[in-house]
Design a protein around this motif. Sequence first.
Motif, PDB file in Angstrom:
ATOM      1  N   UNK A 204       6.527 -12.717  -8.920  1.00  0.00           N
ATOM      2  CA  UNK A 204       5.959 -12.165 -10.147  1.00  0.00           C
ATOM      3  C   UNK A 204       4.511 -12.580 -10.187  1.00  0.00           C
ATOM      4  N   UNK A 205       3.640 -11.573 -10.264  1.00  0.00           N
ATOM      5  CA  UNK A 205       2.224 -11.901 -10.175  1.00  0.00           C
ATOM      6  C   UNK A 205       1.413 -10.809 -10.857  1.00  0.00           C
ATOM      7  N   UNK A 206       0.458 -11.249 -11.685  1.00  0.00           N
ATOM      8  CA  UNK A 206      -0.451 -10.288 -12.307  1.00  0.00           C
ATOM      9  C   UNK A 206      -1.863 -10.659 -11.900  1.00  0.00           C
ATOM     10  N   UNK A 207      -2.565  -9.688 -11.323  1.00  0.00           N
ATOM     11  CA  UNK A 207      -3.930  -9.955 -10.874  1.00  0.00           C
ATOM     12  C   UNK A 207      -4.877  -9.059 -11.652  1.00  0.00           C
ATOM     13  N   UNK A 208      -5.852  -9.709 -12.316  1.00  0.00           N
ATOM     14  CA  UNK A 208      -6.829  -8.942 -13.093  1.00  0.00           C
ATOM     15  C   UNK A 208      -7.973  -8.524 -12.186  1.00  0.00           C
ATOM     16  N   UNK A 209      -8.657  -7.492 -12.642  1.00  0.00           N
ATOM     17  CA  UNK A 209      -9.831  -7.028 -11.907  1.00  0.00           C
ATOM     18  C   UNK A 209     -10.855  -8.170 -11.852  1.00  0.00           C
ATOM     19  N   UNK A 210     -11.405  -8.379 -10.674  1.00  0.00           N
ATOM     20  CA  UNK A 210     -12.456  -9.358 -10.539  1.00  0.00           C
ATOM     21  C   UNK A 210     -11.997 -10.767 -10.222  1.00  0.00           C
ATOM     22  N   UNK A 211     -10.730 -10.941 -10.021  1.00  0.00           N
ATOM     23  CA  UNK A 211     -10.268 -12.281  -9.651  1.00  0.00           C
ATOM     24  C   UNK A 211     -10.561 -12.547  -8.175  1.00  0.00           C
TER      25      UNK A 211
ATOM     26  N   UNK B 193      -4.475  -4.916 -15.769  1.00  0.00           N
ATOM     27  CA  UNK B 193      -4.504  -5.633 -14.497  1.00  0.00           C
ATOM     28  C   UNK B 193      -4.538  -4.676 -13.312  1.00  0.00           C
ATOM     29  N   UNK B 194      -5.206  -5.090 -12.221  1.00  0.00           N
ATOM     30  CA  UNK B 194      -5.254  -4.255 -11.022  1.00  0.00           C
ATOM     31  C   UNK B 194      -3.892  -4.239 -10.353  1.00  0.00           C
ATOM     32  N   UNK B 195      -3.305  -5.424 -10.312  1.00  0.00           N
ATOM     33  CA  UNK B 195      -2.046  -5.548  -9.583  1.00  0.00           C
ATOM     34  C   UNK B 195      -1.023  -6.251 -10.453  1.00  0.00           C
ATOM     35  N   UNK B 196       0.167  -5.646 -10.529  1.00  0.00           N
ATOM     36  CA  UNK B 196       1.273  -6.315 -11.220  1.00  0.00           C
ATOM     37  C   UNK B 196       2.485  -6.285 -10.298  1.00  0.00           C
ATOM     38  N   UNK B 197       3.019  -7.459 -10.001  1.00  0.00           N
ATOM     39  CA  UNK B 197       4.233  -7.540  -9.193  1.00  0.00           C
ATOM     40  C   UNK B 197       5.348  -8.085 -10.055  1.00  0.00           C
ATOM     41  N   UNK B 198       6.486  -7.381 -10.038  1.00  0.00           N
ATOM     42  CA  UNK B 198       7.632  -7.870 -10.808  1.00  0.00           C
ATOM     43  C   UNK B 198       8.820  -8.019  -9.884  1.00  0.00           C
ATOM     44  N   UNK B 199       9.288  -9.241  -9.753  1.00  0.00           N
ATOM     45  CA  UNK B 199      10.453  -9.518  -8.903  1.00  0.00           C
ATOM     46  C   UNK B 199      10.335  -8.828  -7.535  1.00  0.00           C
TER      47      UNK B 199
ATOM     48  N   UNK C 295       1.980  -5.868   1.756  1.00  0.00           N
ATOM     49  CA  UNK C 295       2.562  -5.107   0.645  1.00  0.00           C
ATOM     50  C   UNK C 295       1.459  -4.717  -0.334  1.00  0.00           C
ATOM     51  N   UNK C 296       0.606  -5.675  -0.667  1.00  0.00           N
ATOM     52  CA  UNK C 296      -0.477  -5.389  -1.604  1.00  0.00           C
ATOM     53  C   UNK C 296      -1.395  -4.293  -1.059  1.00  0.00           C
ATOM     54  N   UNK C 297      -1.580  -4.294   0.256  1.00  0.00           N
ATOM     55  CA  UNK C 297      -2.480  -3.325   0.882  1.00  0.00           C
ATOM     56  C   UNK C 297      -1.814  -2.003   1.214  1.00  0.00           C
ATOM     57  N   UNK C 298      -0.595  -1.795   0.716  1.00  0.00           N
ATOM     58  CA  UNK C 298       0.140  -0.540   0.904  1.00  0.00           C
ATOM     59  C   UNK C 298       0.446  -0.230   2.367  1.00  0.00           C
ATOM     60  N   UNK C 299       0.473  -1.278   3.182  1.00  0.00           N
ATOM     61  CA  UNK C 299       0.867  -1.045   4.567  1.00  0.00           C
ATOM     62  C   UNK C 299       2.377  -1.041   4.676  1.00  0.00           C
TER      63      UNK C 299
ATOM     64  N   UNK D  24       5.858  -2.787  -7.925  1.00  0.00           N
ATOM     65  CA  UNK D  24       4.470  -3.042  -7.591  1.00  0.00           C
ATOM     66  C   UNK D  24       3.647  -1.965  -8.284  1.00  0.00           C
ATOM     67  N   UNK D  25       2.864  -2.406  -9.256  1.00  0.00           N
ATOM     68  CA  UNK D  25       1.989  -1.455  -9.934  1.00  0.00           C
ATOM     69  C   UNK D  25       0.552  -1.720  -9.520  1.00  0.00           C
ATOM     70  N   UNK D  26      -0.084  -0.676  -9.031  1.00  0.00           N
ATOM     71  CA  UNK D  26      -1.485  -0.775  -8.643  1.00  0.00           C
ATOM     72  C   UNK D  26      -2.274   0.087  -9.623  1.00  0.00           C
ATOM     73  N   UNK D  27      -3.244  -0.533 -10.289  1.00  0.00           N
ATOM     74  CA  UNK D  27      -4.005   0.173 -11.333  1.00  0.00           C
ATOM     75  C   UNK D  27      -3.082   0.828 -12.352  1.00  0.00           C
TER      76      UNK D  27
END
Lengths: 262, 410
Positions: A33-40, A8-14, A58-62, A70-73
Motif C-alpha cells: 500500500x503506497x501513495x506517492x504525491x507529485x514531486x516526491x 496523488x500520482x501513484x496509488x497502490x492498494x494491496x 510494475x510502477x513503470x507499466x512494464x 494500481x492507479x496512475x494519475x
Amino acid sequence: MSDTKTPPVIVLKQLKKRFGIGDAEHYALDGINLTIQKGEFIAIMGPSGCGKTTLLNVLGLLDSHIEGEYELDGKSIAYLSAKRQARIRSQQIGFVFQSFNLVSRLNVIDNVALPLIYKGMTKLARQKKASTMLRSFHLGEREFYMPNQLSGGQMQRVAIARALVNDPAIILADEPTGNLDSRASHIIMQELSDLHKQGNTIIMVTHNPDLTTYASRVITMLDGQIDTDTFRLPLQSRTSTKKPLNIVKKPKASTTKKKDKK
Amino acid sequence: MKILFANHIHIARQSIASSRMRSTLTMLGITIGVASITTILALSAGASKIVVDQVDSLGGNIAVIRPGANSDNTLDGIAKIPIGQQYAASSLSDVDIASIERIEHVKAVAPLMILGGSVSGVTEGSAHTPILATTPNLEQISDIEVSDGQFLDPELNGATAVIGPQLSIDIFGTDQSIGKTIKVKGQPFTIIGILKRTNNPINYNTVDFDNAVLINLANGRELNQGASQIQQINVQSESVEYLGGVITEINKTLLKNHFNQADFTVLSGDEIAQPTSGLFTALAGVSVAIAAISLVVGGVGIMNIMLVSVAERTREIGIRKALGATNSDIISQFLIESLALSIGGGITGYIFGYILAFAISTFLTFDPVFNWEIAGTALIVSLVIGTLFGLYPAIRAAKKDPIAALRQYD
Ligand SMILES: Nc1ncnc2c1ncn2[C@@H]1O[C@H](COP(=O)(O)OP(=O)(O)O)[C@@H](O)[C@H]1O
Ligand SMILES: [Mg+2]
C-alpha cells in the motif's frame, strides 16, 4: 512539497505480484500500500531480492499482470490498453535500469535519442536533444562512441541521460549510481535533485544510505512488503525551510531502518 | 508515423550493414528467384515483340487459325507448345481450307503442315529439321523470299522442295544446292529453290525457315500416310478493313464444318504472338518453377535470419519497449528489416536478371524488353516474400515480455 491539493500520482492498494505457478509460486510483491504525491523524491532500500526491481517494473507499466490496485494519475491501469501503456512509458516515464541496458549496436547519441523516436520527433531534433543531454552529463565528446568503448560509469551516465531525455514526469531509477564512484554518484544525484526541484517525481532504488539524503522520503522493503516509510526533507529543501524532519505513517519507523545489503 | 518509418528503415540499414555477410547470403535466394523471373519475362516479352512487329510489318491483314480451343489462360499456352502439336491430331482439315478460300475478301490462304522426320542430303540433317508442307501462297502471306531458284509450285512434275539456306549448308556444305536431291523421310525431292536467310527462328509460323525444308501439301500428305495434319492456316484478307469481317466469317464457317465444336482458334494482331511464344511460355513455366523454389527457399532463409535476429536482440526489444515502443513499433521495425532484405535481394535479382537476359540474347535473334510490368512483378514478388516470411518473426518480437527480455543476458 507534497501538497494534498493535487491528486496523488501513484496509488497502490494491496498490490501483489506473483511469479511462477504451483510449487514455484512466489510473491515478489506481497501486499503493498503506497501513495506517492507529485514531486516526491523517494529512495527505496532493502536487501537483494526483496522486490525493489519488481516494484519499479510494475510502477513503470512494464508488468501489468498484478493483483490489487494500481492507479496512475487517478486512473486504474487495469483499464489501459497495451498501446496506451506504451504511450505513457514514452511520454511520462523515464527508466534507469539496474544494469545499464544500452543497445550495444547503437552509438551513445543514438542510445540517448532512443526514447524520442517513440515520441515521434524528427531525427535532427532527436540528435539535438540527445546531444544537449549528453553535454550536461559531460559526455559531449563521447557522442559517437559505442557503448563497449565506455567505462561502466560512463555507460550508466549515458543510461541516465537516456532516461531523462524525454522529460519524464516520473523517473524510475534502479540503482542508478551502483556503478559509479562517490564523486560521480553525487553528480548524478545532483542531476536528479535538480529534476526533483523542477517538480518531477523520482523513485530511486539504492543500496547507498548516503544517497538517501537527497530524497524526500525513504522506504525500506522486506520480503515484498514495505517495512519502513520515512518522510524527510530533501537536502536542498532543508537549507531553504526551517521545518524539522517530519516522520509519519508507521510509528515504528521513526528512523530509517538500515538493512544490510547482499 | 513518417518519422517512425524513416527510423525503422535506418535501423534496418544499420542492422543489415552490421552483418553484411549474413544478409547477403540471406538475400541470395530472393536474388536468384527474382533474377530468373526477370530473365524469362524480359526474353519472352522480346520474343512476343518480334512476332507482333512481324505481323504489323506484313500489313496487319493476317489472321491465323490454329487447332484447339481458345483460352486466355497463359498456362494453356504452355500446353500448346508447337513442338508437341506436330504430332497431335489436328482438328483442321482440307475441307476447312477450301471453305475459307471461298470466303469473300479473302486474298490468300496458306495451310501449314509441320512434319517430324529425318532429312538428309550429302550428310544427315538435324533431327529437329522442320518439314513444312504448304502451298505457294505462303510466300505471299509470310515474309519469306527465295534467294535462288523458285518457290513451291504444285504444277511442276515430280517431288520438289525449297530449303532454307542454313539447312543447305548443313547437309550439302553449300548454299548452292539447286537441282540436288534431298531425302525427306526417305523420299527423294528435287531442290528447286533456296530461301533467303531470315535469321528469324521466332515468327508467327513457328517455323525456322533458315533450317526448314518446304514441300507441297500433296507430298506432305503422302509422307503422312495420306492424311493432312494442319497445324496452322494463315489467312490474308484483301485489306486491313476486311480482316474483322473475314475473321467473323471464318469462325462461322468453321463452326459449321466442325458441327458447332469450337476446336479451333482464330487469332489476329497481338494474339498471334502469344501461342507463338508458347515455347517461351513453356521455358517460362520451368523457370517460374525454379524461381518459385528459390523464392520459397529465400523466404525461409529470411524467416530464419529474422528469428535469429529477434533472439539476439531480445534485450534490445525489452529496452525499446521500456522506453515507449508499442507492439506495432516493434513489428514494423522487424518487418521493415525483412522487407529490406527481400527488396534488396529483389533489386539485385532484377539487375542480374537483365544482365543474364542480355547475355542469353546474344545467342538469340531478339533483345530483352524493358517494361514496367517486369519491374513491378519483381518488386511485388519481393514485397510479398518479405512480408510473408517476415511477419511471424516480427510478431514474435513484439510479443516478447519486456521484463523477461530485460533480465536476459546477452
Ligand atoms: N521474471 C521473474 N521470474 C521469476 N521470478 C522473478 C522474476 N523477477 C523477479 N523474480 C523474483 O522476485 C523476487 C524479487 O526480485 P527483484 O525485484 O529483482 O529484487 P530486488 O530488485 O529487490 O533485488 C526475487 O525472489 C526474484 O527471484
Ligand atoms: Mg533489483
